[in-house]
Structure formats: structure tokens, C-alpha cells
Design a protein around this motif. Structure first.
Motif, PDB file in Angstrom:
ATOM      1  N   VAL A   1       0.804  -1.225   0.000  1.00 47.83           N
ATOM      2  CA  VAL A   1       0.000   0.000   0.000  1.00 47.83           C
ATOM      3  C   VAL A   1       0.832   1.267   0.000  1.00 47.83           C
ATOM      4  O   VAL A   1       0.304   2.349  -0.265  1.00 47.83           O
ATOM      5  N   ALA A   2       2.135   1.172   0.302  1.00 49.57           N
ATOM      6  CA  ALA A   2       2.945   2.377   0.504  1.00 49.57           C
ATOM      7  C   ALA A   2       2.891   3.323  -0.693  1.00 49.57           C
ATOM      8  O   ALA A   2       2.835   4.552  -0.527  1.00 49.57           O
ATOM      9  N   SER A   3       2.885   2.758  -1.904  1.00 49.83           N
ATOM     10  CA  SER A   3       2.887   3.624  -3.087  1.00 49.83           C
ATOM     11  C   SER A   3       1.565   4.359  -3.255  1.00 49.83           C
ATOM     12  O   SER A   3       1.478   5.310  -4.043  1.00 49.83           O
ATOM     13  N   GLY A   4       0.522   3.944  -2.525  1.00 39.99           N
ATOM     14  CA  GLY A   4      -0.752   4.659  -2.602  1.00 39.99           C
ATOM     15  C   GLY A   4      -0.616   6.124  -2.214  1.00 39.99           C
ATOM     16  O   GLY A   4      -1.356   6.980  -2.714  1.00 39.99           O
ATOM     17  N   ALA A   5       0.337   6.428  -1.345  1.00 42.37           N
ATOM     18  CA  ALA A   5       0.537   7.807  -0.906  1.00 42.37           C
ATOM     19  C   ALA A   5       1.019   8.702  -2.042  1.00 42.37           C
ATOM     20  O   ALA A   5       0.873   9.936  -1.973  1.00 42.37           O
ATOM     21  N   ARG A   6       1.585   8.110  -3.079  1.00 41.13           N
ATOM     22  CA  ARG A   6       2.166   8.903  -4.174  1.00 41.13           C
ATOM     23  C   ARG A   6       1.281   8.965  -5.404  1.00 41.13           C
ATOM     24  O   ARG A   6       1.637   9.607  -6.397  1.00 41.13           O
ATOM     25  N   LEU A   7       0.136   8.308  -5.376  1.00 42.30           N
ATOM     26  CA  LEU A   7      -0.724   8.288  -6.553  1.00 42.30           C
ATOM     27  C   LEU A   7      -1.500   9.595  -6.687  1.00 42.30           C
ATOM     28  O   LEU A   7      -1.972  10.152  -5.700  1.00 42.30           O
ATOM     29  N   SER A   8      -1.652  10.049  -7.917  1.00 37.41           N
ATOM     30  CA  SER A   8      -2.427  11.265  -8.172  1.00 37.41           C
ATOM     31  C   SER A   8      -3.906  10.921  -8.269  1.00 37.41           C
ATOM     32  O   SER A   8      -4.301   9.759  -8.453  1.00 37.41           O
ATOM     33  N   ALA A   9      -4.726  11.958  -8.177  1.00 38.28           N
ATOM     34  CA  ALA A   9      -6.170  11.758  -8.323  1.00 38.28           C
ATOM     35  C   ALA A   9      -6.492  11.180  -9.698  1.00 38.28           C
ATOM     36  O   ALA A   9      -7.366  10.315  -9.829  1.00 38.28           O
ATOM     37  N   ALA A  10      -5.792  11.641 -10.717  1.00 40.26           N
ATOM     38  CA  ALA A  10      -6.044  11.137 -12.070  1.00 40.26           C
ATOM     39  C   ALA A  10      -5.714   9.656 -12.172  1.00 40.26           C
ATOM     40  O   ALA A  10      -6.452   8.883 -12.803  1.00 40.26           O
ATOM     41  N   GLU A  11      -4.616   9.227 -11.551  1.00 43.82           N
ATOM     42  CA  GLU A  11      -4.239   7.815 -11.589  1.00 43.82           C
ATOM     43  C   GLU A  11      -5.272   6.949 -10.874  1.00 43.82           C
ATOM     44  O   GLU A  11      -5.627   5.869 -11.349  1.00 43.82           O
ATOM     45  N   VAL A  12      -5.744   7.438  -9.734  1.00 45.83           N
ATOM     46  CA  VAL A  12      -6.729   6.666  -8.982  1.00 45.83           C
ATOM     47  C   VAL A  12      -8.056   6.598  -9.734  1.00 45.83           C
ATOM     48  O   VAL A  12      -8.689   5.546  -9.812  1.00 45.83           O
ATOM     49  N   PHE A  13      -8.477   7.729 -10.321  1.00 44.70           N
ATOM     50  CA  PHE A  13      -9.721   7.735 -11.088  1.00 44.70           C
ATOM     51  C   PHE A  13      -9.622   6.785 -12.275  1.00 44.70           C
ATOM     52  O   PHE A  13     -10.546   6.007 -12.550  1.00 44.70           O
ATOM     53  N   HIS A  14      -8.492   6.830 -12.979  1.00 53.03           N
ATOM     54  CA  HIS A  14      -8.304   5.925 -14.115  1.00 53.03           C
ATOM     55  C   HIS A  14      -8.319   4.475 -13.640  1.00 53.03           C
ATOM     56  O   HIS A  14      -8.920   3.596 -14.284  1.00 53.03           O
ATOM     57  N   GLY A  15      -7.691   4.214 -12.497  1.00 57.03           N
ATOM     58  CA  GLY A  15      -7.687   2.862 -11.952  1.00 57.03           C
ATOM     59  C   GLY A  15      -9.085   2.380 -11.640  1.00 57.03           C
ATOM     60  O   GLY A  15      -9.461   1.241 -11.960  1.00 57.03           O
ATOM     61  N   HIS A  16      -9.877   3.238 -11.018  1.00 55.27           N
ATOM     62  CA  HIS A  16     -11.256   2.864 -10.704  1.00 55.27           C
ATOM     63  C   HIS A  16     -12.040   2.583 -11.980  1.00 55.27           C
ATOM     64  O   HIS A  16     -12.858   1.647 -12.024  1.00 55.27           O
ATOM     65  N   SER A  17     -11.800   3.353 -13.022  1.00 60.26           N
ATOM     66  CA  SER A  17     -12.535   3.161 -14.273  1.00 60.26           C
ATOM     67  C   SER A  17     -12.218   1.820 -14.918  1.00 60.26           C
ATOM     68  O   SER A  17     -13.019   1.303 -15.722  1.00 60.26           O
ATOM     69  N   GLN A  18     -11.074   1.228 -14.577  1.00 69.80           N
ATOM     70  CA  GLN A  18     -10.717  -0.051 -15.179  1.00 69.80           C
ATOM     71  C   GLN A  18     -11.598  -1.190 -14.678  1.00 69.80           C
ATOM     72  O   GLN A  18     -11.723  -2.221 -15.340  1.00 69.80           O
ATOM     73  N   MET A  19     -12.214  -1.021 -13.517  1.00 67.52           N
ATOM     74  CA  MET A  19     -13.142  -2.051 -13.051  1.00 67.52           C
ATOM     75  C   MET A  19     -14.354  -2.113 -13.977  1.00 67.52           C
ATOM     76  O   MET A  19     -14.847  -3.194 -14.303  1.00 67.52           O
ATOM     77  N   ALA A  20     -14.842  -0.957 -14.428  1.00 62.62           N
ATOM     78  CA  ALA A  20     -15.943  -0.932 -15.394  1.00 62.62           C
ATOM     79  C   ALA A  20     -15.481  -1.470 -16.748  1.00 62.62           C
ATOM     80  O   ALA A  20     -16.241  -2.159 -17.448  1.00 62.62           O
ATOM     81  N   ALA A  21     -14.235  -1.180 -17.105  1.00 62.14           N
ATOM     82  CA  ALA A  21     -13.709  -1.705 -18.374  1.00 62.14           C
ATOM     83  C   ALA A  21     -13.653  -3.227 -18.341  1.00 62.14           C
ATOM     84  O   ALA A  21     -13.967  -3.902 -19.338  1.00 62.14           O
ATOM     85  N   MET A  22     -13.277  -3.794 -17.185  1.00 63.41           N
ATOM     86  CA  MET A  22     -13.280  -5.261 -17.037  1.00 63.41           C
ATOM     87  C   MET A  22     -14.688  -5.815 -17.206  1.00 63.41           C
ATOM     88  O   MET A  22     -14.898  -6.833 -17.871  1.00 63.41           O
ATOM     89  N   ARG A  23     -15.634  -5.160 -16.553  1.00 63.31           N
ATOM     90  CA  ARG A  23     -17.027  -5.609 -16.636  1.00 63.31           C
ATOM     91  C   ARG A  23     -17.496  -5.650 -18.078  1.00 63.31           C
ATOM     92  O   ARG A  23     -18.045  -6.660 -18.549  1.00 63.31           O
ATOM     93  N   ASP A  24     -17.284  -4.554 -18.797  1.00 64.75           N
ATOM     94  CA  ASP A  24     -17.758  -4.477 -20.178  1.00 64.75           C
ATOM     95  C   ASP A  24     -17.086  -5.524 -21.061  1.00 64.75           C
ATOM     96  O   ASP A  24     -17.734  -6.164 -21.891  1.00 64.75           O
ATOM     97  N   ALA A  25     -15.776  -5.718 -20.851  1.00 69.74           N
ATOM     98  CA  ALA A  25     -15.039  -6.688 -21.660  1.00 69.74           C
ATOM     99  C   ALA A  25     -15.503  -8.109 -21.370  1.00 69.74           C
ATOM    100  O   ALA A  25     -15.680  -8.924 -22.286  1.00 69.74           O
ATOM    101  N   ALA A  26     -15.705  -8.427 -20.096  1.00 73.56           N
ATOM    102  CA  ALA A  26     -16.126  -9.780 -19.732  1.00 73.56           C
ATOM    103  C   ALA A  26     -17.513 -10.092 -20.284  1.00 73.56           C
ATOM    104  O   ALA A  26     -17.743 -11.159 -20.869  1.00 73.56           O
ATOM    105  N   VAL A  27     -18.437  -9.170 -20.116  1.00 69.62           N
ATOM    106  CA  VAL A  27     -19.807  -9.411 -20.572  1.00 69.62           C
ATOM    107  C   VAL A  27     -19.848  -9.548 -22.089  1.00 69.62           C
ATOM    108  O   VAL A  27     -20.476 -10.471 -22.638  1.00 69.62           O
TER     109      VAL A  27
END
Length: 465
Positions: A339-365
Motif C-alpha cells: 500500500v505504501a505507493s498509494g501515498a504517491r498516486l495522483s487523483a487522475a491515476e486513482v480515477f483511471h484505476g477505478h474506471s478499469q473495473m468498469a472496463a473489465m465488466r464491459d469486456a467480460a460481458v
């Protein structure tokens, strides 16, 4: 008759109805069996023999009156320790948590209690459920009953080990990226990660489900009839469907069934040759019964995996960094490093990361839509050293082994793991069966079909000595 600890839930309930067995004698036998195994296995926490025997006596009285409380009345049951039961603390696998008794049963525990299940105690998990391992800063190291030098997997570590070892027929775990299916794969048992919302849970969040972990499909189906009952605390719950005949498992015609076969997830660890061979052999057995098997190309990408990793690092870093420093230091070092690197992540990186969960969903379905079900390895590997936090034991690459399981959490589709065979060294190999969202019964039926094609399991492991 088999030893009492080896009897299935369906066998026990039938024997209770015929008054051939008592829930009390069964609970006593299972508790004694656990006492023989547990010094070697390390799968339990908060065992409650007195409470279990009190529940068993109450069940015995109901059976004598001919008034069982439900379909699992009197059946020995273990729950993963993050599933709250009233009065028992919920350590979440980590020494950093303050132990406060739970105020109420979580929805799955409440349904099982209402149906008369006999709670023996809890099963172990790693810190915050963030490892596919039996390693924990709070619990003893959990081991794999097939080979005590090896890991049972996680995060439903104790449940996987306990089910294989005969700690009662019914176990309950949770899964957000593979946490019931991976230990099922490495311990040779059956599990269903249901569609999101099929089993009400609290607290709910993206991808999180509870699932039965058993030695047979039939016992898991019996649990599903109990666990799928409604509970308003889960805002993500599916509408309750009383018409689903969970235990009606033998009504699937394999002829013409369209099965996708995925042997490459698109990222992560290389699939072991023995794992690949076992999954291909299972597909060929289905094909011989008239199913149409076609290859399914990878639909996930490294970007999806890395994005999700960044999001969960940030989420976990926020949780852990909010603790007092003395409690932060009690978290497993592997988790702290991850988790240590979480302190260095930008808001944009985290938002993009969260969006990948939806990308997985769409790809799987989209990719699985043309098939009735998809066959794949549950995990690319078999059980790994007990002391490791993951199959490659590298906190900078923590998720390389969940490429086949993770997408079905994000897509909310049901996915089961069932034993597909054994390696030359005698280690279990998991076959994953995924279906369309809401078709949980279909997945159970195909798993039951495989169970019958596969034939009887080899003998379950026994305690040393």
C-alpha cells in the motif's frame, strides 16, 4: 456409513429426519475431528464448542418434534471471520484491528442461524482479506491439508482448508477477486461466487460477495437456498426469486451447449502445463457429451489489471494510514509495502484505476455473451509455499494469479471452482465455470454435470498420525 465428519449436509439432514443420527453426536464428532487436525492446519478462530452444542441440542429437540427450522437444521457450519456473528469480534485477519464484539449477525450468518445451522466457530483469513494466502498478522499460519508445507490460498483461507479437512460440511467465505475460488482450487473443494446481490451481504461494495464452500455441488446448492433469502441491509441485493429450485441440479442437457474455453487470460502468470492439461481434458469430456467447445480469446489487458491495483492500493493506504502509528505497524509487512505507493498516486491515476473495473465488466460481458458458460483454470498454478503471501511473493506484483477470477467479480457474473483433477504430485487443480449474470443455478448445474463426469473424488486428506 462414513465417519460422521465426512457426511455431507444432505446426508446429515436425511439421517436426522429418519432419526438415525442426532445433531448433538454429529457436532461432537466434528469438534473432535477438528481437535485432531487443528494443531497442524491453523484454520480456525473463535471456536465455540459450548455454543455449538447448545445449538445442536436445540436442533435435536426440533427434529424430535418434526419441526426443523430449515433445510440445514443441525448441520455443522463454519463462517469466515469477516462475516459478523453477534457477540464475536471481527478482526479482519489483522492484528491492527481493535477487537469489538459484533452488534448483530451479518445477513449470511442471520439466514444460516434462522435455518438451524450449528455454528462451530470462525475460519481464518489474511490481513483485510487482501491476500490469496493463509498468512496473517493476527491468526496462526493456515496450511493446506493436502500438503502441510503448502498454502491453502485465500482470502477464505481457513474455509478452504477446513472444508477439505472435514471441519463440517458447510463453510461460508467471501470473494472480491477470487477469495473463495482460489482456496477452492488449491484445496480441491467446490465453491460458487454468486452473481453480485444474489446473497445479501453487509457491508456491500463493488465486486464483494459471500459464497458457499463445500465438498460437493449438492451441499453448496443446499446453502444457496438459505443464503439467497432477502435482507434489506444490502442495497445491492437482487430481487428474491422463490421459484429458483436450487437443489434441482440434474436438468441440464449438455448436447448443443455452447462452452467457451479460455486458457490465456491476457495477463498474469503463465498457466502451468498440468493445470492447462486438466482444463482441456475437462472441456473434451463435455465435448464428448455433445457440448460445443470453442476457444475464448483473452479479454482483459495489463492496463485493466494495473489500474485496479492502483485503485486498491490507494483505498487500502487510506484505511491503514488512518490508524494510529502503533496499529499501522501491526499490519503484515507485505501489505504495508504493497500500500505504501498509494501515498504517491495522483487523483487522475486513482480515477483511471477505478474506471478499469468498469472496463473489465464491459469486456467480460461482451466476450462471454455468445457462450452459455465459460471454462478456464481457476488459478494458473497449484498450491505454493505456506509462508508466502502470494504465488510469486512479490508485493509489487500482488495480483498475477487472479487473472482468471477477477473479471467475474467486476462483471457480477456467477463463477464456480470445482476440482478438475490432480497433478502428478497429488495437488488439486481448479476448473472454473462462469455463466451469465443471474444464472447461478445454471453454473451449479454444469458443475454438477462435471462432478458426475469426473467421478468420485480421491480420498480426502486425514490428520497426521
Amino acid at each position: 456409513m462414513s465417519a460422521l465428519h465426512d457426511l455431507s449436509a444432505t446426508e446429515l439432514v436425511a439421517a436426522y429426519a429418519r432419526r438415525e443420527l442426532s445433531p448433538v453426536e454429529v457436532a461432537q464428532a466434528v469438534l473432535a475431528h477438528i481437535d485432531h487436525w487443528e494443531p497442524h492446519l491453523g484454520a480456525t478462530w473463535a471456536m465455540d464448542p459450548d455454543g455449538a452444542l447448545a445449538m445442536a441440542r436445540a436442533s435435536e429437540a426440533r427434529w424430535r418434534r418434526g419441526e426443523p427450522a430449515g433445510s440445514v437444521d443441525g448441520v455443522p457450519t463454519m463462517l469466515k471471520e469477516n462475516i459478523a456473528t453477534q457477540g464475536v469480534p471481527v478482526p479482519l485477519g489483522t492484528a491492527a484491528i481493535e477487537l469489538v464484539p459484533a452488534a448483530a449477525d451479518a445477513p449470511p450468518a442471520a439466514r444460516l442461524r434462522e435455518a438451524g445451522a450449528v455454528f462451530l466457530g470462525k475460519t481464518t483469513m489474511p490481513d483485510y482479506g487482501m491476500l490469496s494466502s493463509g498468512l496473517s498478522s493476527f491468526h496462526r499460519l493456515a496450511r493446506n491439508p493436502w500438503d502441510l508445507r503448502l498454502n491453502p490460498g485465500g482470502s477464505s483461507s481457513g474455509a478452504g482448508a477446513g472444508a477439505a479437512a472435514g471441519y463440517g460440511p458447510l463453510h461460508l467465505g467471501t470473494d472480491i477477486g477470487g477469495s473463495v475460488r482460489l482456496p477452492a482450487s488449491w484445496c480441491g473443494i467446490f465453491t460458487l461466487k454468486p452473481s453480485l446481490g444474489r446473497i445479501p451481504i453487509y457491508p456491500p461494495y463493488a465486486g464483494r460477495v459471500a459464497g458457499p464452500m463445500t465438498r460437493s455441488v449438492e451441499d453448496a446448492a443446499l446453502m444457496m437456498g438459505v443464503l439467497s433469502q432477502p435482507d434489506d441491509r444490502d442495497a445491492t441485493r437482487l430481487p428474491h426469486d422463490p421459484t429458483i429450485a436450487w437443489t434441482d441440479l440434474d436438468r441440464l442437457d449438455l448436447k448443443g451447449l455452447r462452452l467457451g474455453l479460455q486458457l490465456d487470460a491476457g495477463w498474469g502468470m503463465r498457466v502451468d502445463p498440468e493445470v492447462r492439461d486438466a482444463v482441456v481434458a475437462a472441456a473434451r469430456r463435455f465435448e464428448a457429451e455433445g457440448a460445443i467447445v470453442e476457444p475464448l480469446a483473452p479479454f482483459m489487458t495489463r492496463e485493466m489489471a494495473d489500474g485496479m491495483d492502483r485503485f486498491w492500493r490507494m483505498r487500502s493506504w487510506l484505511d491503514i494510514s488512518a490508524l494510529p502509528m502503533a496499529r499501522q505497524q501491526k499490519v503484515l509487512p507485505y501489505i504495508r509495502q504493497w500500500v505504501a505507493s498509494g501515498a504517491r498516486l495522483s487523483a487522475a491515476e486513482v480515477f483511471h484505476g477505478h474506471s478499469q473495473m468498469a472496463a473489465m465488466r464491459d469486456a467480460a460481458v461482451a466476450s462471454t455473451q455468445r457462450f452459455d458458460f465459460v471454462l478456464s483454470p481457476t488459478a494458473p498454478n497449484v498450491a505454493f509455499p505456506a509462508e508466502w503471501a502470494s504465488p510469486i511473493n512479490d508485493p509489487e506484483r500482488p495480483f498475477e494469479h487472479i487473472a482468471f477470477t477477477l473479471p467475474y467479480n467486476m462483471s457480477e457474473q456467477p463463477a464456480a471452482s470445482i476440482n478438475g483433477g490432480f497433478t502428478a504430485a497429488g495437488l488439486p487443480i481448479g476448473l472454473q465455470i462462469a455463466g451469465h449474470r443471474h444464472d447461478d443455478l445454471g453454473v451449479l448445474r454444469l458443475a454438477r454435470a462435471w462432478e458426475q463426469l469426473r467421478g468420485p473424488q480421491r480420498a480426502w486428506p486425514q490428520p497426521p498420525g
